[in-house]
Design an enzyme around this catalytic site. Structure first.
Site, short mmCIF file in Angstrom:
data_model
loop_
_atom_site.label_atom_id
_atom_site.label_comp_id
_atom_site.label_asym_id
_atom_site.label_seq_id
_atom_site.Cartn_x
_atom_site.Cartn_y
_atom_site.Cartn_z
N ASP A 69 10.39 -3.37 -8.83
CA ASP A 69 11.17 -4.20 -7.91
C ASP A 69 12.27 -3.31 -7.37
O ASP A 69 12.93 -2.58 -8.12
CB ASP A 69 11.76 -5.44 -8.60
CG ASP A 69 12.12 -6.48 -7.54
OD1 ASP A 69 11.23 -6.89 -6.77
OD2 ASP A 69 13.30 -6.88 -7.46
N LEU A 80 0.82 -1.22 0.00
CA LEU A 80 0.00 0.00 0.00
C LEU A 80 0.85 1.27 0.00
O LEU A 80 0.45 2.29 -0.57
CB LEU A 80 -0.94 0.00 1.21
CG LEU A 80 -2.00 -1.11 1.21
CD1 LEU A 80 -2.88 -1.03 2.45
CD2 LEU A 80 -2.87 -1.03 -0.07
P1 IMP Z 1 9.79 -5.61 -3.44
O1 IMP Z 1 8.43 -5.20 -3.00
O2 IMP Z 1 9.92 -7.05 -3.78
O3 IMP Z 1 10.31 -4.72 -4.54
O4 IMP Z 1 10.73 -5.42 -2.18
C1 IMP Z 1 11.31 -4.23 -1.93
C2 IMP Z 1 11.83 -4.21 -0.51
O5 IMP Z 1 12.90 -3.26 -0.48
C3 IMP Z 1 10.76 -3.70 0.45
O6 IMP Z 1 10.14 -4.73 1.11
C4 IMP Z 1 11.58 -2.84 1.40
O7 IMP Z 1 12.11 -3.66 2.38
C5 IMP Z 1 12.72 -2.34 0.55
N1 IMP Z 1 12.39 -1.02 -0.05
C6 IMP Z 1 12.17 -0.72 -1.35
N2 IMP Z 1 11.90 0.58 -1.51
C7 IMP Z 1 11.93 1.11 -0.29
C8 IMP Z 1 11.71 2.44 0.19
O8 IMP Z 1 11.40 3.39 -0.53
N3 IMP Z 1 11.86 2.59 1.51
C9 IMP Z 1 12.19 1.57 2.36
N4 IMP Z 1 12.38 0.33 1.98
C10 IMP Z 1 12.26 0.09 0.64
#
Ligand code: IMP
Length: 198
Positions: free
Chosen positions: A73, A10
């Site tokens: 991602d 979200l």
């Molecule tokens: P995804 O949803 O598989 O791309 O996983 C990305 C993961 O990277 C998230 O669960 C966060 O732990 C971390 N992450 C990615 N973007 C952010 C951000 O903008 N702030 C903090 N953590 C982030």
């Protein structure tokens, strides 16, 4: 133009909707929830592009043909850890993808590391698939360093530990609108928006 967003997160949905407003008023972003939820995707490709593509294709399969599909991602790459947790950011502390546990693990792993070695950067790869099935890739990064202890209540994931370059506050201490001017996601989105404008 209608874009379906391949994410069940979200916070990401909220950030993308806000980003879209800053660049493209003619754009409607609809989250995967409107199509019954983001299909289960195993993120096993070992790269941001590979995992992003898997998510985008999984959503492409269930949205109406006139929609574009956008998948993100992303992850945090820590210099001292040779790029970890990187593509494994969501699963750093285990397969249940628990953001609090991930953050706690990173705090612990980095506990004895001095300030000069606490450099890190966030990466965001966006995969955009057109209604005709053409794939486009955009990448954005945000450099900074890690604090010793998490601070701030905004944002998500590793935000409370990350201070962006040129700032003294963590991503979790600044407003979403401010984060959206300097984040990895904002930078990748700016490239994507420029492509869509053309
Ligand atoms: P995804 O949803 O598989 O791309 O996983 C990305 C993961 O990277 C998230 O669960 C966060 O732990 C971390 N992450 C990615 N973007 C952010 C951000 O903008 N702030 C903090 N953590 C982030």
């Amino acid at each position: 133009m209608k874009i379906a967003l391949a994410s069940g997160n979200l916070h990401k949905v909220s950030e993308f909707k806000a980003l879209a407003l800053t660049t493209h008023t003619e754009l409607t972003i609809v989250s995967a929830k409107s199509f019954g939820g983001m299909p289960e995707v195993v993120e096993d490709q070992g790269t941001f592009v590979g995992n992003g593509l898997k998510k985008a294709l999984a959503l492409r399969a269930i949205v109406p043909p006139d929609f574009w599909v956008l998948a993100d991602d992303s992850g945090l790459c820590v210099d001292y850890l040779k790029g970890l947790p990187g593509v494994e950011s969501a699963y750093y502390a285990g397969p249940e993808s628990d953001p609090k546990a991930n953050l706690a693990k990173l705090v612990k792993v980095m506990a004895a590391v001095p300030e000069v070695n606490r450099g890190a950067h966030f990466v965001c790869v966006l995969i955009l698939i057109s209604p005709e099935g053409k794939q486009h890739i955009f990448e954005g990064q945000s450099k900074g360093h890690l604090l010793n202890e998490p601070i701030g209540g905004a944002g998500f994931g590793y935000d409370p530990l990350f201070v962006p370059e040129g700032y003294s506050l963590s991503f979790a201490q600044i407003a979403e609108a401010q984060k959206n001017t300097i984040s990895h996601r904002a930078r990748a989105w700016a490239k994507c928006a420029e492509f869509l404008r053309r």
